[in-house]
Design a protein around this motif. Structure first.
Motif, PDB file in Angstrom:
ATOM      1  N   ILE A 106      50.508  15.158  35.528  1.00 30.57           N
ATOM      2  CA  ILE A 106      50.916  14.922  34.140  1.00 30.57           C
ATOM      3  C   ILE A 106      51.849  13.722  34.118  1.00 30.57           C
ATOM      4  O   ILE A 106      52.912  13.741  34.744  1.00 30.57           O
ATOM      5  CB  ILE A 106      51.636  16.155  33.552  1.00 30.57           C
ATOM      6  CG1 ILE A 106      50.763  17.408  33.658  1.00 30.57           C
ATOM      7  CG2 ILE A 106      52.038  15.906  32.099  1.00 30.57           C
ATOM      8  CD1 ILE A 106      51.499  18.688  33.306  1.00 30.57           C
ATOM      9  N   ASP A 107      51.461  12.675  33.416  1.00 34.25           N
ATOM     10  CA  ASP A 107      52.295  11.482  33.292  1.00 34.25           C
ATOM     11  C   ASP A 107      53.207  11.651  32.076  1.00 34.25           C
ATOM     12  O   ASP A 107      52.753  11.710  30.946  1.00 34.25           O
ATOM     13  CB  ASP A 107      51.416  10.242  33.128  1.00 34.25           C
ATOM     14  CG  ASP A 107      52.232   8.952  33.087  1.00 34.25           C
ATOM     15  OD1 ASP A 107      53.472   9.030  33.223  1.00 34.25           O
ATOM     16  OD2 ASP A 107      51.631   7.881  32.913  1.00 34.25           O
ATOM     17  N   THR A 108      54.504  11.764  32.331  1.00 37.54           N
ATOM     18  CA  THR A 108      55.460  11.973  31.240  1.00 37.54           C
ATOM     19  C   THR A 108      56.193  10.690  30.858  1.00 37.54           C
ATOM     20  O   THR A 108      57.022  10.698  29.947  1.00 37.54           O
ATOM     21  CB  THR A 108      56.500  13.044  31.627  1.00 37.54           C
ATOM     22  OG1 THR A 108      57.199  12.613  32.808  1.00 37.54           O
ATOM     23  CG2 THR A 108      55.832  14.378  31.917  1.00 37.54           C
ATOM     24  N   SER A 109      55.889   9.601  31.528  1.00 36.00           N
ATOM     25  CA  SER A 109      56.637   8.364  31.288  1.00 36.00           C
ATOM     26  C   SER A 109      56.330   7.744  29.931  1.00 36.00           C
ATOM     27  O   SER A 109      57.129   6.969  29.401  1.00 36.00           O
ATOM     28  CB  SER A 109      56.333   7.340  32.387  1.00 36.00           C
ATOM     29  OG  SER A 109      54.945   7.013  32.407  1.00 36.00           O
ATOM     30  N   ASP A 110      55.171   8.068  29.371  1.00 35.00           N
ATOM     31  CA  ASP A 110      54.784   7.477  28.088  1.00 35.00           C
ATOM     32  C   ASP A 110      55.080   8.380  26.883  1.00 35.00           C
ATOM     33  O   ASP A 110      54.701   8.060  25.765  1.00 35.00           O
ATOM     34  CB  ASP A 110      53.282   7.143  28.096  1.00 35.00           C
ATOM     35  CG  ASP A 110      52.940   6.053  29.086  1.00 35.00           C
ATOM     36  OD1 ASP A 110      53.817   5.205  29.342  1.00 35.00           O
ATOM     37  OD2 ASP A 110      51.814   6.062  29.624  1.00 35.00           O
ATOM     38  N   LEU A 111      55.734   9.500  27.129  1.00 37.32           N
ATOM     39  CA  LEU A 111      56.044  10.409  26.025  1.00 37.32           C
ATOM     40  C   LEU A 111      57.067   9.778  25.084  1.00 37.32           C
ATOM     41  O   LEU A 111      57.879   8.933  25.491  1.00 37.32           O
ATOM     42  CB  LEU A 111      56.575  11.739  26.562  1.00 37.32           C
ATOM     43  CG  LEU A 111      55.583  12.584  27.367  1.00 37.32           C
ATOM     44  CD1 LEU A 111      56.266  13.826  27.889  1.00 37.32           C
ATOM     45  CD2 LEU A 111      54.369  12.959  26.526  1.00 37.32           C
ATOM     46  N   GLU A 112      57.041  10.191  23.834  1.00 38.38           N
ATOM     47  CA  GLU A 112      57.946   9.625  22.831  1.00 38.38           C
ATOM     48  C   GLU A 112      59.404   9.877  23.168  1.00 38.38           C
ATOM     49  O   GLU A 112      60.270   9.044  22.924  1.00 38.38           O
ATOM     50  CB  GLU A 112      57.604  10.219  21.462  1.00 38.38           C
ATOM     51  CG  GLU A 112      58.434   9.670  20.323  1.00 38.38           C
ATOM     52  CD  GLU A 112      58.037  10.258  18.982  1.00 38.38           C
ATOM     53  OE1 GLU A 112      58.760  10.010  18.006  1.00 38.38           O
ATOM     54  OE2 GLU A 112      57.008  10.957  18.918  1.00 38.38           O
ATOM     55  N   ASP A 113      59.690  11.036  23.753  1.00 37.93           N
ATOM     56  CA  ASP A 113      61.055  11.425  24.097  1.00 37.93           C
ATOM     57  C   ASP A 113      61.116  11.721  25.592  1.00 37.93           C
ATOM     58  O   ASP A 113      60.255  12.427  26.128  1.00 37.93           O
ATOM     59  CB  ASP A 113      61.449  12.672  23.293  1.00 37.93           C
ATOM     60  CG  ASP A 113      62.949  12.795  23.122  1.00 37.93           C
ATOM     61  OD1 ASP A 113      63.661  11.879  23.554  1.00 37.93           O
ATOM     62  OD2 ASP A 113      63.389  13.808  22.568  1.00 37.93           O
ATOM     63  N   ASN A 114      62.110  11.194  26.294  1.00 38.80           N
ATOM     64  CA  ASN A 114      62.207  11.393  27.739  1.00 38.80           C
ATOM     65  C   ASN A 114      62.411  12.859  28.102  1.00 38.80           C
ATOM     66  O   ASN A 114      63.154  13.581  27.434  1.00 38.80           O
ATOM     67  CB  ASN A 114      63.374  10.577  28.305  1.00 38.80           C
ATOM     68  CG  ASN A 114      63.114   9.088  28.289  1.00 38.80           C
ATOM     69  OD1 ASN A 114      61.977   8.655  28.409  1.00 38.80           O
ATOM     70  ND2 ASN A 114      64.169   8.304  28.137  1.00 38.80           N
ATOM     71  N   TRP A 115      61.764  13.269  29.183  1.00 42.68           N
ATOM     72  CA  TRP A 115      62.002  14.594  29.749  1.00 42.68           C
ATOM     73  C   TRP A 115      63.109  14.478  30.786  1.00 42.68           C
ATOM     74  O   TRP A 115      63.039  13.647  31.691  1.00 42.68           O
ATOM     75  CB  TRP A 115      60.731  15.133  30.400  1.00 42.68           C
ATOM     76  CG  TRP A 115      59.712  15.659  29.430  1.00 42.68           C
ATOM     77  CD1 TRP A 115      59.574  15.320  28.118  1.00 42.68           C
ATOM     78  CD2 TRP A 115      58.693  16.617  29.707  1.00 42.68           C
ATOM     79  NE1 TRP A 115      58.530  16.008  27.550  1.00 42.68           N
ATOM     80  CE2 TRP A 115      57.967  16.813  28.502  1.00 42.68           C
ATOM     81  CE3 TRP A 115      58.316  17.319  30.836  1.00 42.68           C
ATOM     82  CZ2 TRP A 115      56.888  17.683  28.417  1.00 42.68           C
ATOM     83  CZ3 TRP A 115      57.241  18.193  30.757  1.00 42.68           C
ATOM     84  CH2 TRP A 115      56.543  18.384  29.566  1.00 42.68           C
ATOM     85  N   LEU A 116      64.135  15.332  30.654  1.00 34.40           N
ATOM     86  CA  LEU A 116      65.293  15.259  31.541  1.00 34.40           C
ATOM     87  C   LEU A 116      65.265  16.318  32.630  1.00 34.40           C
ATOM     88  O   LEU A 116      65.843  16.132  33.701  1.00 34.40           O
ATOM     89  CB  LEU A 116      66.587  15.406  30.726  1.00 34.40           C
ATOM     90  CG  LEU A 116      66.738  14.463  29.534  1.00 34.40           C
ATOM     91  CD1 LEU A 116      68.064  14.738  28.826  1.00 34.40           C
ATOM     92  CD2 LEU A 116      66.640  13.009  29.967  1.00 34.40           C
ATOM     93  N   ASP A 117      64.616  17.452  32.366  1.00 37.48           N
ATOM     94  CA  ASP A 117      64.614  18.550  33.330  1.00 37.48           C
ATOM     95  C   ASP A 117      63.468  19.496  33.009  1.00 37.48           C
ATOM     96  O   ASP A 117      63.027  19.582  31.859  1.00 37.48           O
ATOM     97  CB  ASP A 117      65.952  19.303  33.266  1.00 37.48           C
ATOM     98  CG  ASP A 117      66.160  20.251  34.433  1.00 37.48           C
ATOM     99  OD1 ASP A 117      65.383  20.187  35.411  1.00 37.48           O
ATOM    100  OD2 ASP A 117      67.096  21.075  34.372  1.00 37.48           O
TER     101      ASP A 117
END
Length: 274
Positions: A106-117
């Motif tokens: 799962i690539d989370t780098s392009d999400l609108e809001d950063n995932w922190l944990d």
């Protein structure tokens, strides 16, 4: 989950929240005195009636957040950003989930809001779906991963597409014991609502509101899969146990929950963060 733990600690240290709830069109709030009357001789916590979930265990290493449960492992890779507030410096860049020989990224780098944990990870009873609860820059997200196909469903976005407003966070959740459906609470710091999402039908059931909940701190399925118990706050610093029937689609207040009682109920939380 950790949101409930934070809430409970805040209640003990600060004496409760000060936010007020907003009204819901079509909802008829239950008066506190009615709840008090119905609470007479109401049952205490009975762990044996609730379904059990096999918890995942968390282990951290350098730039890695790792959750393991059975033959499933989730590994989140973090990167450090420069020139941003301290609490946003370490973000999740990608997530890899393995189940036996299967591997999904799962690539989370392009999400609108950063995932922190990644605050908790739980597989459905069928072991086909994985719930991934993540802390974002603002609020919390609940993502469902199909462990067979690798398809993902972000429930926050699904709610927005369904026309729901102010979906800042999904606070707590619980998989049903007998079907691939998940109950969860959503909203903002002043209003909490509940829903059940059926992953097979890709559809929501929105629970009727007994009153204008400020927050929901614990969700538990009974073993028969037909009754859902949850503890919500209303008014501020007052917790009440509610019971929802999937057959009648009705909610009723069961009893008021004191701070000491909530500590006992909280022990039933199936999703530890460590």
């Amino acid at each position: 989950m950790n949101n409930a733990a934070i809430w409970f600690s805040t209640v003990l240290l600060l004496g409760g929240l000060t936010t007020t709830s907003s009204s819901i069109v079509g909802a008829k709030p239950a008066a506190p005195e009615q709840i008090s009357q119905r609470s007479v001789n109401a049952p205490s916590v009975t762990p044996s009636i609730y379904s059990s979930i096999k918890p995942f265990k968390r282990n951290n290493s350098t730039n890695k957040i790792i959750w393991k449960g059975g033959n499933i492992t989730l590994t989140a890779t973090t990167v450090k950003l420069e020139g941003v507030p301290t609490f946003e410096q370490n973000i999740i860049q990608s997530i890899v989930v393995t189940k036996g020989s299967q591997k999904h990224t799962i690539d989370t780098s392009d999400l609108e809001d950063n995932w922190l944990d990644v605050t908790s990870v739980v597989a459905s009873n069928s072991n086909t779906w994985l719930a991934i609860h993540a802390k974002r820059s603002s609020g919390n997200t609940l993502m469902l991963l199909n462990l067979q196909t690798g398809d993902v469903t972000e429930l926050n976005e699904q709610l927005k597409q369904a026309g729901k407003k102010n979906i800042e966070t999904i606070a707590t959740y619980n998989w049903a014991p007998n079907e691939d459906q998940i109950a969860f609470s959503y909203g903002d710091p002043s209003k909490s609502s509940l829903a059940i999402y059926n992953v097979q039908k890709e559809s929501f059931i929105y629970l009727p509101r007994a009153t204008n909940y400020i927050s929901t701190n614990l969700i538990l399925w009974q073993k028969n899969g037909k009754i859902l118990d949850y503890i919500s706050e209303y008014p501020s610093d007052q917790m009440i146990l509610y019971r929802y029937s999937t057959e009648s689609n009705k909610v009723k207040p069961v009893k008021k929950i004191s701070r000491n009682e909530f500590a006992e109920w909280f022990k039933l939380d199936k999703y530890p963060t460590q």
